[in-house]
Design a protein around this motif. Structure first.
Motif, PDB file in Angstrom:
ATOM      1  N   ARG A  19       0.855  -1.179   0.000  1.00 56.05           N
ATOM      2  CA  ARG A  19       0.000   0.000   0.000  1.00 56.05           C
ATOM      3  C   ARG A  19       0.895   1.235   0.000  1.00 56.05           C
ATOM      4  NH1 ARG A  19      -4.278   0.133   4.704  1.00 56.05           N
ATOM      5  NH2 ARG A  19      -4.977  -1.644   3.469  1.00 56.05           N
ATOM      6  N   VAL A  21       2.653   4.617   0.901  1.00 53.10           N
ATOM      7  CA  VAL A  21       2.791   5.274   2.203  1.00 53.10           C
ATOM      8  C   VAL A  21       2.361   6.726   2.065  1.00 53.10           C
ATOM      9  CG1 VAL A  21       4.378   5.874   4.050  1.00 53.10           C
ATOM     10  CG2 VAL A  21       4.680   3.728   2.795  1.00 53.10           C
ATOM     11  N   SER A  22       1.315   7.105   2.786  1.00 53.98           N
ATOM     12  CA  SER A  22       0.795   8.472   2.722  1.00 53.98           C
ATOM     13  C   SER A  22       1.522   9.362   3.723  1.00 53.98           C
ATOM     14  CB  SER A  22      -0.704   8.475   3.034  1.00 53.98           C
ATOM     15  OG  SER A  22      -0.929   8.073   4.381  1.00 53.98           O
ATOM     16  N   ARG A  23       1.360  10.673   3.560  1.00 57.62           N
ATOM     17  CA  ARG A  23       1.947  11.613   4.513  1.00 57.62           C
ATOM     18  C   ARG A  23       1.362  11.414   5.903  1.00 57.62           C
ATOM     19  NH1 ARG A  23       1.769  17.630   2.349  1.00 57.62           N
ATOM     20  NH2 ARG A  23       2.871  17.895   4.323  1.00 57.62           N
ATOM     21  N   ARG A  24       0.077  11.087   5.947  1.00 57.87           N
ATOM     22  CA  ARG A  24      -0.541  10.844   7.256  1.00 57.87           C
ATOM     23  C   ARG A  24       0.079   9.637   7.943  1.00 57.87           C
ATOM     24  NH1 ARG A  24      -7.056   9.814   8.342  1.00 57.87           N
ATOM     25  NH2 ARG A  24      -6.888   9.527  10.610  1.00 57.87           N
ATOM     26  N   LEU A  25       0.342   8.586   7.179  1.00 54.41           N
ATOM     27  CA  LEU A  25       0.955   7.382   7.753  1.00 54.41           C
ATOM     28  C   LEU A  25       2.372   7.679   8.242  1.00 54.41           C
ATOM     29  CD1 LEU A  25       0.582   4.367   8.316  1.00 54.41           C
ATOM     30  CD2 LEU A  25       1.502   3.891   6.044  1.00 54.41           C
ATOM     31  N   LEU A  26       3.125   8.454   7.448  1.00 52.76           N
ATOM     32  CA  LEU A  26       4.479   8.820   7.862  1.00 52.76           C
ATOM     33  C   LEU A  26       4.455   9.678   9.124  1.00 52.76           C
ATOM     34  CD1 LEU A  26       6.403   9.684   4.564  1.00 52.76           C
ATOM     35  CD2 LEU A  26       6.683   7.684   6.039  1.00 52.76           C
ATOM     36  N   THR A  28       2.137   9.694  11.477  1.00 53.68           N
ATOM     37  CA  THR A  28       1.779   8.830  12.619  1.00 53.68           C
ATOM     38  C   THR A  28       2.962   7.979  13.034  1.00 53.68           C
ATOM     39  OG1 THR A  28      -0.520   8.745  11.873  1.00 53.68           O
ATOM     40  CG2 THR A  28       0.203   7.034  13.406  1.00 53.68           C
ATOM     41  N   GLU A  29       3.667   7.426  12.044  1.00 52.94           N
ATOM     42  CA  GLU A  29       4.846   6.608  12.345  1.00 52.94           C
ATOM     43  C   GLU A  29       5.885   7.407  13.113  1.00 52.94           C
ATOM     44  OE1 GLU A  29       8.678   5.977   9.969  1.00 52.94           O
ATOM     45  OE2 GLU A  29       7.196   4.690   8.992  1.00 52.94           O
ATOM     46  N   ARG A 101      11.515   0.618   4.204  1.00 55.67           N
ATOM     47  CA  ARG A 101      10.447   0.775   3.211  1.00 55.67           C
ATOM     48  C   ARG A 101      10.802   1.806   2.156  1.00 55.67           C
ATOM     49  NH1 ARG A 101       5.341   2.058   6.899  1.00 55.67           N
ATOM     50  NH2 ARG A 101       6.753   3.789   7.330  1.00 55.67           N
ATOM     51  N   ARG A 188      12.372  11.892   7.843  1.00 53.50           N
ATOM     52  CA  ARG A 188      10.911  11.822   7.780  1.00 53.50           C
ATOM     53  C   ARG A 188      10.289  13.217   7.592  1.00 53.50           C
ATOM     54  NH1 ARG A 188      10.747   7.384   6.019  1.00 53.50           N
ATOM     55  NH2 ARG A 188      10.108   5.505   7.151  1.00 53.50           N
TER      56      ARG A 188
END
Length: 268
Positions: A19, A21-26, A28-29, A101, A188
């Protein structure tokens, strides 16, 4: 996004293998990695400085101790010290794992590989001198202005393993802070399209904030160090010289305090 077809009773279906990797996922990570490591330390440091400021007596009369003993029994104390060092490095392994990733080798991305050992050591020693000497002067001024708590860099018992453990603690601090606060965080935040000035400020303020338990002079000194280290990383893409510099600074502070006459450090 890659998909593979699978055949079931109702016909072919598509199963997602990856899937994007969206900015939101980054984002949150990044928050989770910081929450498990130095972001958590920063919050505790803020609570600690509030507790010191609201306690009886001035800040300069209170103590901030590093590398404290965990047991009166030396072998059990050694076990606790080594376990603390090992587990403190797990967020570093997590951060490097998450960077797999991204395209390329994460060690090369962070500048942790051994392509330039001589240059990395020379740069690290230079950075240690650049930060260490003015840092001592700033700490001396802060101590005399009452802006810092009394610092005890090493509070371990005088046993055979004290110096090796202090050296390992210095390496652990350096690896944790430089990989997370500089290498990982800068990488990041750039992917999240932050402005360079904001990236440098975020890294520097985070570094300063988790030293607040030592006092306001420590916050300022470490924030300045954070600016210098962030600029160096953005220019060179090498975090290894930062680890070397940080290790040298902490070895000098920890081992020096443990071995040299205590009256030499009365100004702390």
């Amino acid at each position: 996004m890659s998909r593979v077809p699978c055949v079931g009773q109702s016909g072919a279906v598509t199963v997602e293998l990856t899937r994007p990797v969206s900015r939101r996922l980054l984002g949150t990570e990044t928050l989770l990695v910081l929450g498990l490591s130095l972001g958590q330390s920063a919050i505790y440091a803020v609570v600690s400085i509030i507790a010191k400021l609201t306690a009886d007596g001035p800040l300069s009369k209170q103590t901030a101790s590093l590398n404290t003993s965990a047991s009166a029994r030396p072998w059990l104390d050694l076990t606790y010290q080594l376990l603390g060092i090992v587990f403190a490095l797990l967020p570093v392994l997590l951060a490097v794992h998450l960077l797999t990733r991204d395209p390329g080798d994460p060690a090369r991305t962070l500048g942790l590989d051994a392509r330039r050992p001589g240059q990395d050591v020379a740069r690290g020693a230079g950075l240690a001198a650049l930060i260490g000497l003015p840092g001592l002067a700033l700490f001396w001024v802060a101590a005399h202005l009452g802006l810092n708590a009394t610092l005890v860099p090493a509070a371990l018992p005088d046993v055979w393993w004290t110096v090796p453990v202090l050296i390992l603690a210095a390496v652990q601090n350096a690896v944790l802070e430089e990989v997370i606060v500089v290498g990982y965080l800068v990488t990041r935040l750039r992917q999240l399209q932050w402005r360079l000035a904001a990236i440098i400020a975020a890294s520097a303020l985070l570094r300063g904030s988790y030293h607040l338990y030592q006092g306001f002079g420590a916050f300022v000194g470490n924030a300045i160090m954070g600016v210098v280290f962030s600029l160096f990383y953005l220019r060179t893409r090498r975090v290894l010289p930062l680890i070397i510099a940080h290790t040298l600074l902490d070895v000098f502070a920890f081992v020096g305090y443990a071995l040299l006459p205590r009256e030499w450090f009365d100004w702390l």
